[in-house]
Design a protein around this motif. Sequence first.
Motif, PDB file in Angstrom:
ATOM      1  N   SER A 241      -3.690   0.285  -3.883  1.00  0.00           N
ATOM      2  CA  SER A 241      -3.942   1.524  -3.139  1.00  0.00           C
ATOM      3  C   SER A 241      -5.363   2.021  -3.317  1.00  0.00           C
ATOM      4  O   SER A 241      -6.044   1.682  -4.288  1.00  0.00           O
ATOM      5  CB  SER A 241      -2.964   2.604  -3.613  1.00  0.00           C
ATOM      6  OG  SER A 241      -3.266   3.856  -3.053  1.00  0.00           O
ATOM      7  N   MET A 242      -5.791   2.862  -2.371  1.00  0.00           N
ATOM      8  CA  MET A 242      -7.091   3.506  -2.492  1.00  0.00           C
ATOM      9  C   MET A 242      -7.061   4.626  -3.528  1.00  0.00           C
ATOM     10  O   MET A 242      -8.093   5.045  -4.036  1.00  0.00           O
ATOM     11  CB  MET A 242      -7.513   4.090  -1.139  1.00  0.00           C
ATOM     12  CG  MET A 242      -6.706   5.310  -0.699  1.00  0.00           C
ATOM     13  SD  MET A 242      -7.291   6.045   0.835  1.00  0.00           S
ATOM     14  CE  MET A 242      -6.892   4.763   2.007  1.00  0.00           C
ATOM     15  N   HIS A 243      -5.871   5.134  -3.857  1.00  0.00           N
ATOM     16  CA  HIS A 243      -5.757   6.253  -4.786  1.00  0.00           C
ATOM     17  C   HIS A 243      -5.902   5.771  -6.229  1.00  0.00           C
ATOM     18  O   HIS A 243      -5.185   4.870  -6.662  1.00  0.00           O
ATOM     19  CB  HIS A 243      -4.403   6.941  -4.623  1.00  0.00           C
ATOM     20  CG  HIS A 243      -4.207   7.554  -3.277  1.00  0.00           C
ATOM     21  ND1 HIS A 243      -4.875   8.685  -2.864  1.00  0.00           N
ATOM     22  CD2 HIS A 243      -3.413   7.188  -2.239  1.00  0.00           C
ATOM     23  CE1 HIS A 243      -4.506   8.989  -1.629  1.00  0.00           C
ATOM     24  NE2 HIS A 243      -3.628   8.101  -1.234  1.00  0.00           N
TER      25      HIS A 243
ATOM     26  N   ASP B 244       0.861  -1.177   0.000  1.00  0.00           N
ATOM     27  CA  ASP B 244       0.000   0.000   0.000  1.00  0.00           C
ATOM     28  C   ASP B 244       0.900   1.231   0.000  1.00  0.00           C
ATOM     29  O   ASP B 244       2.072   1.159   0.363  1.00  0.00           O
ATOM     30  CB  ASP B 244      -0.893  -0.016   1.239  1.00  0.00           C
ATOM     31  CG  ASP B 244      -2.019   1.002   1.161  1.00  0.00           C
ATOM     32  OD1 ASP B 244      -2.166   1.667   0.114  1.00  0.00           O
ATOM     33  OD2 ASP B 244      -2.753   1.133   2.157  1.00  0.00           O
ATOM     34  N   LEU B 245       0.361   2.371  -0.407  1.00  0.00           N
ATOM     35  CA  LEU B 245       1.143   3.609  -0.387  1.00  0.00           C
ATOM     36  C   LEU B 245       1.013   4.340   0.937  1.00  0.00           C
ATOM     37  O   LEU B 245       1.941   5.011   1.373  1.00  0.00           O
ATOM     38  CB  LEU B 245       0.696   4.534  -1.532  1.00  0.00           C
ATOM     39  CG  LEU B 245       1.011   4.063  -2.951  1.00  0.00           C
ATOM     40  CD1 LEU B 245       0.530   5.093  -3.967  1.00  0.00           C
ATOM     41  CD2 LEU B 245       2.499   3.797  -3.131  1.00  0.00           C
ATOM     42  N   ASN B 246      -0.145   4.243   1.576  1.00  0.00           N
ATOM     43  CA  ASN B 246      -0.388   4.966   2.818  1.00  0.00           C
ATOM     44  C   ASN B 246      -0.056   4.083   4.012  1.00  0.00           C
ATOM     45  O   ASN B 246      -0.846   3.233   4.421  1.00  0.00           O
ATOM     46  CB  ASN B 246      -1.846   5.422   2.900  1.00  0.00           C
ATOM     47  CG  ASN B 246      -2.162   6.478   1.864  1.00  0.00           C
ATOM     48  OD1 ASN B 246      -1.288   7.226   1.444  1.00  0.00           O
ATOM     49  ND2 ASN B 246      -3.402   6.531   1.426  1.00  0.00           N
ATOM     50  N   MET B 247       1.133   4.269   4.547  1.00  0.00           N
ATOM     51  CA  MET B 247       1.570   3.511   5.718  1.00  0.00           C
ATOM     52  C   MET B 247       2.339   4.439   6.645  1.00  0.00           C
ATOM     53  O   MET B 247       2.883   5.445   6.201  1.00  0.00           O
ATOM     54  CB  MET B 247       2.479   2.344   5.302  1.00  0.00           C
ATOM     55  CG  MET B 247       1.818   1.278   4.470  1.00  0.00           C
ATOM     56  SD  MET B 247       2.944  -0.110   4.156  1.00  0.00           S
ATOM     57  CE  MET B 247       4.154   0.675   3.066  1.00  0.00           C
ATOM     58  N   PRO B 248       2.383   4.118   7.943  1.00  0.00           N
ATOM     59  CA  PRO B 248       3.176   4.943   8.863  1.00  0.00           C
ATOM     60  C   PRO B 248       4.664   4.811   8.551  1.00  0.00           C
ATOM     61  O   PRO B 248       5.093   3.890   7.858  1.00  0.00           O
ATOM     62  CB  PRO B 248       2.834   4.347  10.234  1.00  0.00           C
ATOM     63  CG  PRO B 248       2.402   2.937   9.941  1.00  0.00           C
ATOM     64  CD  PRO B 248       1.708   3.006   8.617  1.00  0.00           C
ATOM     65  N   GLY B 249       5.445   5.736   9.065  1.00  0.00           N
ATOM     66  CA  GLY B 249       6.889   5.676   8.847  1.00  0.00           C
ATOM     67  C   GLY B 249       7.267   6.220   7.485  1.00  0.00           C
ATOM     68  O   GLY B 249       6.810   7.288   7.077  1.00  0.00           O
ATOM     69  N   ILE B 250       8.093   5.488   6.750  1.00  0.00           N
ATOM     70  CA  ILE B 250       8.628   6.000   5.494  1.00  0.00           C
ATOM     71  C   ILE B 250       7.596   6.018   4.377  1.00  0.00           C
ATOM     72  O   ILE B 250       7.780   6.691   3.369  1.00  0.00           O
ATOM     73  CB  ILE B 250       9.861   5.189   5.048  1.00  0.00           C
ATOM     74  CG1 ILE B 250       9.478   3.739   4.739  1.00  0.00           C
ATOM     75  CG2 ILE B 250      10.957   5.259   6.081  1.00  0.00           C
ATOM     76  CD1 ILE B 250      10.628   2.915   4.168  1.00  0.00           C
ATOM     77  N   GLY B 251       6.489   5.279   4.515  1.00  0.00           N
ATOM     78  CA  GLY B 251       5.446   5.301   3.493  1.00  0.00           C
ATOM     79  C   GLY B 251       5.779   4.430   2.287  1.00  0.00           C
ATOM     80  O   GLY B 251       6.897   3.926   2.137  1.00  0.00           O
ATOM     81  N   GLY B 252       4.789   4.257   1.411  1.00  0.00           N
ATOM     82  CA  GLY B 252       4.938   3.355   0.287  1.00  0.00           C
ATOM     83  C   GLY B 252       5.920   3.812  -0.770  1.00  0.00           C
ATOM     84  O   GLY B 252       6.691   3.004  -1.311  1.00  0.00           O
ATOM     85  N   LEU B 253       5.926   5.105  -1.091  1.00  0.00           N
ATOM     86  CA  LEU B 253       6.815   5.588  -2.145  1.00  0.00           C
ATOM     87  C   LEU B 253       8.278   5.409  -1.773  1.00  0.00           C
ATOM     88  O   LEU B 253       9.099   4.975  -2.596  1.00  0.00           O
ATOM     89  CB  LEU B 253       6.517   7.056  -2.462  1.00  0.00           C
ATOM     90  CG  LEU B 253       5.166   7.356  -3.117  1.00  0.00           C
ATOM     91  CD1 LEU B 253       4.979   8.862  -3.296  1.00  0.00           C
ATOM     92  CD2 LEU B 253       5.039   6.639  -4.469  1.00  0.00           C
ATOM     93  N   GLU B 254       8.634   5.735  -0.534  1.00  0.00           N
ATOM     94  CA  GLU B 254      10.013   5.566  -0.097  1.00  0.00           C
ATOM     95  C   GLU B 254      10.381   4.086  -0.017  1.00  0.00           C
ATOM     96  O   GLU B 254      11.520   3.701  -0.311  1.00  0.00           O
ATOM     97  CB  GLU B 254      10.237   6.242   1.255  1.00  0.00           C
ATOM     98  CG  GLU B 254      11.620   6.036   1.864  1.00  0.00           C
ATOM     99  CD  GLU B 254      12.754   6.674   1.060  1.00  0.00           C
ATOM    100  OE1 GLU B 254      13.923   6.419   1.395  1.00  0.00           O
ATOM    101  OE2 GLU B 254      12.474   7.436   0.102  1.00  0.00           O
TER     102      GLU B 254
END
Length: 220
Positions: free
Chosen positions: A90-92, A62-72
């Motif tokens: 992802s929801m996006h 998923d892209l929306n996660m705590p910490g560094i997130g999906g893109l990183e």
Amino acid sequence: MNLSTSVQPITVLLIDDHPVVRDGFRRLLESTTDIRVVAEADDGERGYILYREFKPDVVVLDLNMPGIGGLETIRRIRAHDPVAHILVFSMHSNETMVQRALEIGATGYLTKQSGLKQMVHAVRQVKLGKTYVDPEHISDLVVDRQLFHAALDPINGLSKREFQLFKLMAEGNSILEIAENLSISPKTVGVHHASIMRKLKLQNTAQLVRLAILCDIIQL
């Protein structure tokens, strides 16, 4: 002599901060005969460590996660393994998020409106190195990472790193939190922040958040 050969299953690493979602993914994927989930993580940092340990054929995240997130997480995995196969779920569903994920190194992109069964097909395609984007819920998207054309919205004028920081800032992370999560200096984050505000012609954080919501980069 036994001449039969066994086909090795596609190994998958799941990265999502919701245990119920991961459980659903795992049950679906392992209901097939050719896919096996070898590891799970609830954040990007742990996901990156597990990728290096298990070397799965496909990462589903998923892209929306705590910490560094999906893109990183995508960036770090691809930096470690340039041929890693990564499927975003992802929801996006807006084209900006799809383009950014593919530009930074994702191999495929599915929206959570597409249904779980389509993920099986997507995992198989991504394992082959084929770029896969959900055709039903993401319309008029040219899937060619060498030929992305700049759209009219201003966010597409941001660099990959600036877009990553733009999303993290809109999600409420402070400069110090972003610096710690991305392992860069607060001064570097500050320089990027100033550049983002200048490029987007924003005056304050409230305007930045509003723009992120309007462009469906974050959701309320």
